[in-house]
Design a protein around this motif. Structure first.
Motif, short mmCIF file in Angstrom:
data_model
loop_
_atom_site.label_atom_id
_atom_site.label_comp_id
_atom_site.label_asym_id
_atom_site.label_seq_id
_atom_site.Cartn_x
_atom_site.Cartn_y
_atom_site.Cartn_z
N LEU A 85 0.76 -1.15 0.01
CA LEU A 85 0.14 -0.15 -0.09
C LEU A 85 1.03 1.14 -0.03
O LEU A 85 0.44 2.07 -0.71
CB LEU A 85 -0.97 0.06 1.29
N GLY A 86 2.01 1.18 0.76
CA GLY A 86 2.93 2.36 0.74
C GLY A 86 4.03 2.05 0.42
O GLY A 86 4.46 0.95 -0.38
N LYS A 87 5.13 2.67 0.76
CA LYS A 87 6.66 1.95 0.69
C LYS A 87 6.90 0.49 1.18
O LYS A 87 7.90 -0.08 0.53
CB LYS A 87 7.64 2.84 1.40
N SER A 88 6.41 0.19 2.20
CA SER A 88 6.54 -0.91 2.69
C SER A 88 5.27 -1.87 3.13
O SER A 88 4.15 -1.15 2.85
CB SER A 88 7.09 -1.02 4.19
N TYR A 89 5.32 -3.30 2.90
CA TYR A 89 3.80 -4.03 3.01
C TYR A 89 3.64 -3.95 4.71
O TYR A 89 2.73 -4.39 5.20
CB TYR A 89 4.39 -5.65 2.76
N PHE A 90 4.62 -3.51 5.60
CA PHE A 90 4.61 -3.62 6.98
C PHE A 90 4.14 -2.30 7.39
O PHE A 90 4.49 -1.18 7.05
CB PHE A 90 5.65 -3.69 7.66
N VAL A 297 0.10 -6.02 7.83
CA VAL A 297 0.53 -6.43 6.62
C VAL A 297 -0.36 -6.05 5.78
O VAL A 297 -1.67 -6.52 5.63
CB VAL A 297 0.79 -7.91 6.36
N ILE A 298 0.13 -5.11 4.97
CA ILE A 298 -0.98 -4.43 3.84
C ILE A 298 -0.60 -4.58 2.46
O ILE A 298 0.37 -4.32 2.18
CB ILE A 298 -1.19 -2.93 4.24
N GLY A 299 -1.27 -5.09 1.61
CA GLY A 299 -1.27 -5.10 0.02
C GLY A 299 -2.24 -4.28 -0.46
O GLY A 299 -3.25 -3.88 0.12
N PHE A 300 -1.98 -3.90 -1.97
CA PHE A 300 -2.78 -2.97 -2.44
C PHE A 300 -3.01 -3.75 -4.16
O PHE A 300 -2.02 -4.04 -4.61
CB PHE A 300 -2.29 -1.67 -2.59
N ILE A 301 -4.38 -3.76 -4.50
CA ILE A 301 -4.79 -3.82 -5.98
C ILE A 301 -5.13 -2.37 -6.47
O ILE A 301 -6.32 -2.23 -5.99
CB ILE A 301 -5.33 -5.16 -6.03
N LYS A 302 -4.61 -1.78 -7.44
CA LYS A 302 -5.20 -0.72 -7.80
C LYS A 302 -6.36 -0.84 -8.90
O LYS A 302 -6.23 -1.48 -9.79
CB LYS A 302 -3.92 0.12 -8.51
N GLY A 303 -7.29 -0.06 -8.41
CA GLY A 303 -8.46 0.12 -9.72
C GLY A 303 -8.26 1.46 -10.24
O GLY A 303 -7.44 2.00 -10.10
N ASN A 306 -9.35 5.56 -6.69
CA ASN A 306 -8.55 5.33 -5.10
C ASN A 306 -9.42 4.86 -4.07
O ASN A 306 -9.11 4.39 -2.89
CB ASN A 306 -7.58 6.71 -4.88
N LYS A 307 -10.73 5.19 -4.29
CA LYS A 307 -11.69 4.49 -3.29
C LYS A 307 -11.50 2.89 -3.32
O LYS A 307 -11.64 2.38 -4.43
CB LYS A 307 -13.28 4.88 -3.69
N SER A 308 -11.53 2.68 -2.08
CA SER A 308 -11.37 1.05 -1.92
C SER A 308 -12.16 0.19 -0.89
O SER A 308 -12.68 0.97 -0.21
CB SER A 308 -9.88 1.02 -1.21
N ILE A 309 -12.36 -0.87 -1.34
CA ILE A 309 -12.82 -2.16 -0.55
C ILE A 309 -11.72 -2.62 0.29
O ILE A 309 -10.56 -3.09 -0.42
CB ILE A 309 -13.48 -3.19 -1.28
N VAL A 310 -11.88 -2.71 1.55
CA VAL A 310 -10.95 -3.31 2.43
C VAL A 310 -11.11 -4.81 2.64
O VAL A 310 -12.13 -5.24 3.09
CB VAL A 310 -10.64 -2.60 3.78
N LEU A 357 -11.01 -3.87 -12.68
CA LEU A 357 -11.46 -3.34 -11.23
C LEU A 357 -11.66 -1.84 -11.24
O LEU A 357 -10.81 -1.16 -11.83
CB LEU A 357 -10.61 -3.60 -10.30
N TYR A 358 -12.91 -1.35 -10.78
CA TYR A 358 -13.02 0.15 -10.73
C TYR A 358 -12.93 0.37 -9.38
O TYR A 358 -11.84 1.41 -9.33
CB TYR A 358 -14.69 0.24 -10.90
N TYR A 359 -12.90 -0.11 -8.36
CA TYR A 359 -12.63 0.13 -6.87
C TYR A 359 -11.35 -0.76 -6.62
O TYR A 359 -11.05 -1.74 -7.12
CB TYR A 359 -13.44 -0.44 -5.73
N SER A 360 -10.29 0.10 -5.67
CA SER A 360 -9.26 -0.46 -5.46
C SER A 360 -9.41 -1.51 -4.22
O SER A 360 -10.51 -1.25 -3.71
CB SER A 360 -8.15 0.69 -5.13
N ILE A 361 -8.48 -2.26 -4.25
CA ILE A 361 -8.57 -3.31 -3.10
C ILE A 361 -7.50 -3.28 -2.06
O ILE A 361 -6.26 -3.10 -2.64
CB ILE A 361 -8.57 -4.78 -3.74
N ILE A 362 -7.76 -3.01 -0.94
CA ILE A 362 -6.70 -3.00 0.09
C ILE A 362 -6.79 -4.51 0.83
O ILE A 362 -7.78 -4.68 1.34
CB ILE A 362 -6.91 -2.03 1.29
#
Length: 531
Positions: A85-90, A297-303, A306-310, A357-362
């Motif tokens: 999601l950011g610079k790190s997964y942590f 621990v956080i990952g990110f799939i970009k839709g 930037n509005k996201s489903i977690v 994907l339209y919405y991003s996924i966190i």
């Protein structure tokens, strides 16, 4: 050395199976539902088996096993080509740990001992402690305008030692609160928070199997080791939090001329006011404390937005109890290895459909859930909540055969329930409600910090009715929940786990294609703060 070789072998096997299954080629052909149906039993087994292995030592935060869990999930996200999601997964955050032993509570010449009568935590920070305060019975210790209920009135409990019932009045008076369905105000956590906010120095929560929803053994297992907090949970005067057996409390009260049954009856009336017991409670013992960094621990799939489903599933469990002989590892295979499996495999399929994907996924794998949803609370407090449209949480996902229904715990509060009902009907299944909703599970797992932040959220799961006709899910909660028996079983069918993944994907796909942002659709039975 053998342990580490075994760890590497199992880890390699899990990664290969998860990412090289012949039925899950990396492309966006077909539908998400078809991709979910193609998940093999071996693929699901590989993650659950590894994540609940003894080598993880119960995955307690701040331990070697906890660190392995963090690194394993990070490795899986990277291996599936899911970005951080950011610079790190942590996402690092500090935990304050407190362990209490040789605990003794004294009142009017009676001594209560750990763990037969009382289990609790001292958070003052000293190695040897003694804390004393005037005893006050506060009923349920609830104040809320939702049902015009105020147990405190204007009574000053600053510096007092309070005794509170758990659950809420609706358990006994069905025409108030939500009847048998537990509200947030009935949770033990709320009773502590409210008493802490009002300045109490200590609190005793009265335990009964009925009101707590679980036996004394669960209290011993959950509260008998190290108790963890984030900084915001340690504000105020409160230095002692504990559970007390109802029968033990009755003994103390009887010696001082009070009937607990009479106090219970008084606490069910709106005109109740706190009752001074005219005695002091003194607690002594030994405490150890430490500060430890750990990570979500956080990952990110970009839709396309930037509005996201977690998606969320906690990675921690209860660790090890080195004081016990024999099996002393709380492996947490269902709680929460199966849910982590559900989340990772859902994320894998979403990554395959990333371009659509339209919405991003966190993808959020929070830590310290067992200590009070601390990792998720930290994430929600430190993220732009306006970017999150919904949370779909996985918790203790069923491992038995396919169910005849799907349930969304907490979905009734939002428009997500109507969507799920449509999806289940279309698939030939029923929509069901959790049989243990009276125990407040919506407030006990990681969807709740999102809900409290005014973000619609649910815990999604296959229903409790599998093809055997037995409620094996309820059997798990009564016999294995928070015990060393929560271990991986190679005989698990895992059909319910696959169904859970499928309907999480169907829900996301529906919201995505229809640009749906879930909304609350009824009165909320918990306090919320603005996004």
């Amino acid at each position: 050395m053998f342990k580490y070789i075994k760890l590497l072998i199992i880890s390699f096997f899990a990664l290969v199976v998860l990412n090289c299954n012949s039925n899950c080629e990396v492309n966006s052909s077909g539908t998400m539902a078809e991709a979910a149906e193609s998940i093999s039993r071996r693929e699901m087994q590989s993650v659950v088996q590894f994540f609940s292995d003894d080598l993880f030592e119960g995955r307690a935060p701040g331990t070697r096993g906890g660190e392995l869990a963090e690194k394993y999930v990070r490795g899986m996200l990277k291996f599936m080509d899911i970005e951080s999601l950011g610079k790190s997964y942590f996402q690092p955050f500090k935990l304050f740990g407190f362990a209490t032993k040789d605990l003794i509570l004294e009142c009017s010449g009676t001594k209560l001992n750990y763990p037969e009568d009382i289990v609790g935590t001292y958070t003052g920070g000293s190695d040897n402690f003694e804390i004393e305060g005037d005893g006050v019975f506060i009923g349920f210790g609830i104040k809320t305008d939702l049902w015009d209920w105020d147990d405190y009135k204007d009574y000053d409990i600053d510096g007092k030692f309070v005794i509170a019932r758990v659950n809420d009045p609706g358990m006994f008076l069905e025409d108030i609160f939500e009847g048998k369905v537990l509200t947030y105000f009935g949770r033990w956590k709320y009773h502590i928070e409210e008493a802490q906010r009002r300045g109490a120095s200590g609190i005793l929560l009265i335990h009964t199997d009925e009101s707590a929803g679980y036996g004394w053994n669960v209290i011993q297992n959950s509260w008998g080791g190290e108790d963890l907090y984030i900084e915001s949970g340690l504000k105020g005067n409160m230095k002692f939090r504990a559970w007390i057996k109802e029968s033990s409390l009755k003994t103390i009260l009887a010696k001082n001329g009070f009937s607990l049954e009479d106090l219970y009856a008084r606490s069910l009336k709106r005109n109740f006011s706190p009752v001074s017991l005219g005695v002091k409670f003194k607690v002594t013992g030994e405490g150890k404390h430490r500060e430890v960094m750990n990570n979500n621990v956080i990952g990110f799939i970009k839709g396309k937005t930037n509005k996201s489903i977690v998606l969320s599933a906690h990675i921690d469990h209860l660790g090890m109890d080195t004081s016990k002989a024999g099996d002393n590892i709380y492996n947490g295979a269902l709680d929460n290895g199966t849910a982590v499996t559900s989340m990772l495999l859902t994320a894998k399929i979403l990554k395959r459909f990333e371009k659509n994907l339209y919405y991003s996924i966190i993808i959020l794998a929070p830590n310290a859930e067992e200590s009070g949803l601390l990792g998720t609370k930290y994430f929600v407090e430190n993220f732009d909540r306006s970017r999150i449209i919904a949370n779909i949480n996985f918790e203790s996902t069923p491992v038995w055969g396919k169910a005849g229904s799907i349930m969304g715990v907490g979905a009734r509060f939002s428009t997500m329930e109507n969507i799920l009902k449509q999806l289940t009907e279309k698939d030939g299944l029923k929509y069901s409600y959790f049989s243990m909703s009276n125990q407040g599970f919506y407030f006990r797992s990681d969807q709740f910090p999102f809900a409290a932040a005014n973000i619609p959220s649910i815990w999604i799961s296959a229903g409790e009715d599998d093809n055997s006709g037995k409620n094996l899910y309820k059997k798990f909660w009564s016999e294995k929940y928070h015990t060393v028996k929560d271990e991986y079983d190679p005989g698990w069918d895992l059909g319910g786990l696959k169904q859970t993944i499928k309907f999480a994907l169907l829900l996301i796909d529906h919201m995505d294609k229809n640009r749906v942002e879930p909304e609350w659709n009824r009165k909320l039975t918990f306090p919320v703060y603005s996004r």
